[in-house]
Design a protein around this motif. Structure first.
Motif, PDB file in Angstrom:
ATOM      1  N   LYS A   1      35.251 -35.169 -17.714  1.00 30.74           N
ATOM      2  CA  LYS A   1      34.547 -36.441 -17.542  1.00 30.74           C
ATOM      3  C   LYS A   1      35.455 -37.611 -17.909  1.00 30.74           C
ATOM      4  O   LYS A   1      35.510 -38.625 -17.196  1.00 30.74           O
ATOM      5  CB  LYS A   1      33.292 -36.453 -18.412  1.00 30.74           C
ATOM      6  N   ASP A   2      36.199 -37.484 -19.006  1.00 32.16           N
ATOM      7  CA  ASP A   2      37.107 -38.547 -19.441  1.00 32.16           C
ATOM      8  C   ASP A   2      38.245 -38.738 -18.449  1.00 32.16           C
ATOM      9  O   ASP A   2      38.673 -39.876 -18.185  1.00 32.16           O
ATOM     10  CB  ASP A   2      37.671 -38.228 -20.831  1.00 32.16           C
ATOM     11  N   THR A   3      38.754 -37.629 -17.895  1.00 29.75           N
ATOM     12  CA  THR A   3      39.830 -37.719 -16.899  1.00 29.75           C
ATOM     13  C   THR A   3      39.341 -38.459 -15.655  1.00 29.75           C
ATOM     14  O   THR A   3      40.034 -39.345 -15.125  1.00 29.75           O
ATOM     15  CB  THR A   3      40.326 -36.316 -16.512  1.00 29.75           C
TER      16      THR A   3
ATOM     17  N   THR B   1      33.639 -32.468 -21.235  1.00 32.70           N
ATOM     18  CA  THR B   1      34.011 -33.758 -21.820  1.00 32.70           C
ATOM     19  C   THR B   1      35.375 -34.234 -21.343  1.00 32.70           C
ATOM     20  O   THR B   1      35.536 -35.378 -20.892  1.00 32.70           O
ATOM     21  CB  THR B   1      33.994 -33.680 -23.355  1.00 32.70           C
ATOM     22  N   THR B   2      36.398 -33.364 -21.425  1.00 28.71           N
ATOM     23  CA  THR B   2      37.745 -33.786 -21.016  1.00 28.71           C
ATOM     24  C   THR B   2      37.798 -34.068 -19.518  1.00 28.71           C
ATOM     25  O   THR B   2      38.513 -34.961 -19.080  1.00 28.71           O
ATOM     26  CB  THR B   2      38.791 -32.721 -21.390  1.00 28.71           C
TER      27      THR B   2
ATOM     28  N   ALA C   1      36.925 -40.627 -15.465  1.00 24.09           N
ATOM     29  CA  ALA C   1      36.712 -42.038 -15.805  1.00 24.09           C
ATOM     30  C   ALA C   1      38.037 -42.808 -15.802  1.00 24.09           C
ATOM     31  O   ALA C   1      38.109 -43.948 -15.324  1.00 24.09           O
ATOM     32  CB  ALA C   1      36.033 -42.156 -17.166  1.00 24.09           C
ATOM     33  N   THR C   2      39.094 -42.158 -16.307  1.00 22.29           N
ATOM     34  CA  THR C   2      40.410 -42.808 -16.352  1.00 22.29           C
ATOM     35  C   THR C   2      40.972 -43.033 -14.954  1.00 22.29           C
ATOM     36  O   THR C   2      41.494 -44.109 -14.633  1.00 22.29           O
ATOM     37  CB  THR C   2      41.390 -41.950 -17.175  1.00 22.29           C
TER      38      THR C   2
ATOM     39  N   ARG D   1      44.209 -35.709 -21.106  1.00 21.80           N
ATOM     40  CA  ARG D   1      43.893 -35.929 -19.691  1.00 21.80           C
ATOM     41  C   ARG D   1      44.233 -34.678 -18.891  1.00 21.80           C
ATOM     42  O   ARG D   1      45.350 -34.160 -18.963  1.00 21.80           O
ATOM     43  CB  ARG D   1      44.689 -37.119 -19.152  1.00 21.80           C
TER      44      ARG D   1
END
Length: 298
Positions: free
Chosen positions: A21-23, A18-19, A25-26, A133
């Protein structure tokens, strides 16, 4: 004593998704910002490395991102006859927007979003971790084409192997093939009923234990090369149990002529070629000796 099946089962598990994937995306959002010097040009953003290949472990935190400019490309014509080389060169001029311009514009886009957290490294641009992040490395590359035949630029009248081209800070150009690496890992994983990537993660966790115990130094066995090492292991070595897969893989690797191994992209030898894309054979031997000591002394 061998590493027990229960411990191997734990070591085979995939790391945080999850983290990461979020990184990604950012970072991707920052790279896709309007008003950059490349925003009107053709480019592609994608993952490479352990997270992109689904071989990441809990202790691996980096997210490796590639931004590849497709509006220009470097090329290799060495496999073409002279008449085809001449036909290609007659059809192509010199680009006005270069890799240097692209890298400068990407640095500008990342700095505009992440400020002082951005640092230009020898190969990639590093973005420091911040709260949730994760640390990210952004490789600024252009498309590379290794031509297999050429008549013209028209569709159906040429063929090439697609790769990436980038420059180190000293100006050295590096060519690699991350798509072929990733696709070949997927194929191998399917051929082994998904044991392959589990064993890669066990090898990576074993490496971390070896570093902590002082059996090897950090940097001796990069993840990319461990993936390539196990890519050469025959499919029949994987399966039944984690203990069987590890014993079979380690014994096969110890007995094999590793000088004949290929990288997972199948474009380079795994050992002792170009130092920027191949593994030092002594480091490989050190890793193999270390994993035997770890296995026997668990």
């Amino acid at each position: 004593m061998a590493i027990p099946e229960d411990d191997l089962t734990r070591m085979a598990q995939i790391g945080a998704q999850t983290t990461s994937k979020d990184t990604y995306a950012t970072v991707k959002l920052a790279l896709e910002a309007d008003g950059t010097g490349y925003s009107g040009k053709s480019y592609k953003i994608f993952l490479q490395g352990s997270y992109g290949n689904d071989t990441n472990i809990i202790k691996e935190s980096d997210v490796d991102v590639v931004i590849r400019l497709d509006a220009i490309f470097t090329y290799d014509l060495s496999g073409l006859p002279l008449d085809q080389q001449h036909a290609f060169r007659s059809s192509h001029g010199v680009a006005t927007y270069t890799h240097h311009h692209f890298r400068k514009d990407v640095l500008g886009a990342l700095t505009a979003r992440f400020g002082a957290h951005v640092h230009a490294g020898t190969k990639a641009v590093m973005i420091e971790p911040f709260y949730s992040r994760r640390k990210a490395d952004v490789l600024v590359a252009t498309q590379h084409r290794k031509y297999t035949w050429y008549v013209s630029d028209r569709e159906g009248e040429h063929g090439y192997m697609l790769g990436i081209s980038f420059h180190k800070s000293d100006g050295t150009r590096i060519i690699n093939y991350p798509r072929q690496h990733r696709e070949n890992l997927v194929t191998k994983n399917q051929q082994t009923s998904e044991w392959f990537k589990h064993i890669i993660r066990i090898f990576k966790n074993a490496r971390q234990h070896m570093i902590e115990l002082g059996h090897i130094k950090a940097g001796t066995a990069p993840s990319y090369y461990l993936e390539g090492l196990l890519y050469n292991v025959p499919t029949h070595c994987f399966g039944v149990s984690y203990v069987d897969s590890m014993v079979n893989s380690i014994n096969w690797l110890l007995a094999a002529d590793r000088s004949k191994f290929l990288c997972a992209n199948e474009q380079y030898k795994l050992l002792d070629g170009n130092g920027d894309v191949t593994w030092n054979s002594q480091d490989c031997t050190t890793f193999m000796q270390g994993i035997v000591v770890l296995w026997n002394g668990w």
